[in-house]
Design a protein around this motif. Structure first.
Motif, PDB file in Angstrom:
ATOM      1  N   GLN A   7       0.834  -1.188   0.000  1.00 15.76           N
ATOM      2  CA  GLN A   7       0.000   0.000   0.000  1.00 15.76           C
ATOM      3  C   GLN A   7       0.875   1.246   0.000  1.00 15.76           C
ATOM      4  OE1 GLN A   7      -2.703   0.051   3.238  1.00 15.76           O
ATOM      5  NE2 GLN A   7      -3.834   1.788   2.478  1.00 15.76           N
ATOM      6  N   SER A   8       0.520   2.197  -0.813  1.00 14.60           N
ATOM      7  CA  SER A   8       1.269   3.449  -0.891  1.00 14.60           C
ATOM      8  C   SER A   8       0.946   4.313   0.321  1.00 14.60           C
ATOM      9  CB  SER A   8       0.893   4.189  -2.173  1.00 14.60           C
ATOM     10  OG  SER A   8       1.550   5.418  -2.228  1.00 14.60           O
ATOM     11  N   VAL A   9       1.970   4.920   0.903  1.00 13.94           N
ATOM     12  CA  VAL A   9       1.770   5.828   2.025  1.00 13.94           C
ATOM     13  C   VAL A   9       2.343   7.184   1.655  1.00 13.94           C
ATOM     14  CG1 VAL A   9       1.750   4.055   3.820  1.00 13.94           C
ATOM     15  CG2 VAL A   9       3.902   5.065   3.138  1.00 13.94           C
ATOM     16  N   PRO A  10       1.757   8.250   2.192  1.00 10.23           N
ATOM     17  CA  PRO A  10       2.240   9.584   1.844  1.00 10.23           C
ATOM     18  C   PRO A  10       3.631   9.865   2.397  1.00 10.23           C
ATOM     19  CG  PRO A  10       0.570   9.711   3.559  1.00 10.23           C
ATOM     20  CD  PRO A  10       0.651   8.278   3.120  1.00 10.23           C
ATOM     21  N   ILE A  11       4.367  10.679   1.685  1.00  6.70           N
ATOM     22  CA  ILE A  11       5.706  11.098   2.112  1.00  6.70           C
ATOM     23  C   ILE A  11       5.691  12.620   2.242  1.00  6.70           C
ATOM     24  CG2 ILE A  11       8.142  11.235   1.481  1.00  6.70           C
ATOM     25  CD1 ILE A  11       7.778   8.597  -0.005  1.00  6.70           C
ATOM     26  N   VAL A  12       6.226  13.131   3.342  1.00  4.54           N
ATOM     27  CA  VAL A  12       6.258  14.564   3.605  1.00  4.54           C
ATOM     28  C   VAL A  12       7.695  14.981   3.861  1.00  4.54           C
ATOM     29  CG1 VAL A  12       5.564  16.344   5.255  1.00  4.54           C
ATOM     30  CG2 VAL A  12       3.921  14.621   4.530  1.00  4.54           C
ATOM     31  N   ARG A  13       8.083  16.117   3.334  1.00  2.00           N
ATOM     32  CA  ARG A  13       9.438  16.634   3.549  1.00  2.00           C
ATOM     33  C   ARG A  13       9.610  17.098   4.986  1.00  2.00           C
ATOM     34  NH1 ARG A  13      12.303  16.671  -0.710  1.00  2.00           N
ATOM     35  NH2 ARG A  13      11.379  16.715  -2.763  1.00  2.00           N
ATOM     36  N   ASN A  45       0.955   4.462   9.679  1.00  2.00           N
ATOM     37  CA  ASN A  45       2.040   3.785   8.959  1.00  2.00           C
ATOM     38  C   ASN A  45       2.735   4.676   7.924  1.00  2.00           C
ATOM     39  OD1 ASN A  45       1.721   1.246  10.238  1.00  2.00           O
ATOM     40  ND2 ASN A  45      -0.099   0.910   8.998  1.00  2.00           N
ATOM     41  N   ALA A  46       2.411   5.934   7.907  1.00  2.00           N
ATOM     42  CA  ALA A  46       2.954   6.841   6.894  1.00  2.00           C
ATOM     43  C   ALA A  46       4.415   7.183   7.182  1.00  2.00           C
ATOM     44  CB  ALA A  46       2.126   8.123   6.829  1.00  2.00           C
ATOM     45  N   GLY A  47       5.216   7.201   6.131  1.00  2.00           N
ATOM     46  CA  GLY A  47       6.619   7.568   6.258  1.00  2.00           C
ATOM     47  C   GLY A  47       6.863   9.000   5.821  1.00  2.00           C
ATOM     48  N   ASP A  48       7.812   9.637   6.473  1.00  2.71           N
ATOM     49  CA  ASP A  48       8.211  10.983   6.071  1.00  2.71           C
ATOM     50  C   ASP A  48       9.318  10.875   5.015  1.00  2.71           C
ATOM     51  OD1 ASP A  48      10.499  10.339   7.492  1.00  2.71           O
ATOM     52  OD2 ASP A  48      10.186  11.799   9.076  1.00  2.71           O
ATOM     53  N   GLU A  49      10.040  11.948   4.789  1.00  2.00           N
ATOM     54  CA  GLU A  49      11.089  11.969   3.766  1.00  2.00           C
ATOM     55  C   GLU A  49      12.183  10.929   4.031  1.00  2.00           C
ATOM     56  OE1 GLU A  49      13.746  15.455   3.440  1.00  2.00           O
ATOM     57  OE2 GLU A  49      12.916  15.612   1.427  1.00  2.00           O
ATOM     58  N   LEU A  50      12.385  10.601   5.299  1.00  2.00           N
ATOM     59  CA  LEU A  50      13.391   9.600   5.671  1.00  2.00           C
ATOM     60  C   LEU A  50      12.782   8.207   5.801  1.00  2.00           C
ATOM     61  CD1 LEU A  50      15.324  11.617   8.388  1.00  2.00           C
ATOM     62  CD2 LEU A  50      15.955  11.254   5.997  1.00  2.00           C
TER      63      LEU A  50
END
Length: 75
Positions: A7-13, A45-50
């Motif tokens: 599943q795709s999770v959003p990525i935030v800077r 479960n969302a990941g950030d830029e790292l």
């Protein structure tokens, strides 16, 4: 056997973290964390830029109450 796609999770800077679930988790802001998860449970479960999840941030910043709260979330 079918090939399950992750599943795709959003990525935030990182520069855009203020007010995000990652910021709330890293600061131990349980009220904000719960508010954000009520709006979108998938954020758990969302990941950030790292590619760090809220749980990873809570562990990294030493927030045991936040860790417990995140571990109780479905997903």
């Amino acid at each position: 056997m079918e090939n399950a796609q992750p599943q795709s999770v959003p990525i935030v800077r990182l520069g855009d973290r203020e007010g995000t679930i990652w910021h709330a988790a890293s600061k131990g802001d349980l009220a904000k964390l719960k508010e954000l998860l009520r709006c979108d449970a998938a954020l758990v479960n969302a990941g950030d830029e790292l590619q760090m999840t809220p749980l990873m941030w809570a562990v990294w910043e030493g927030r045991p109450g936040t860790v417990r709260s995140l571990l109780q979330q479905p997903g």
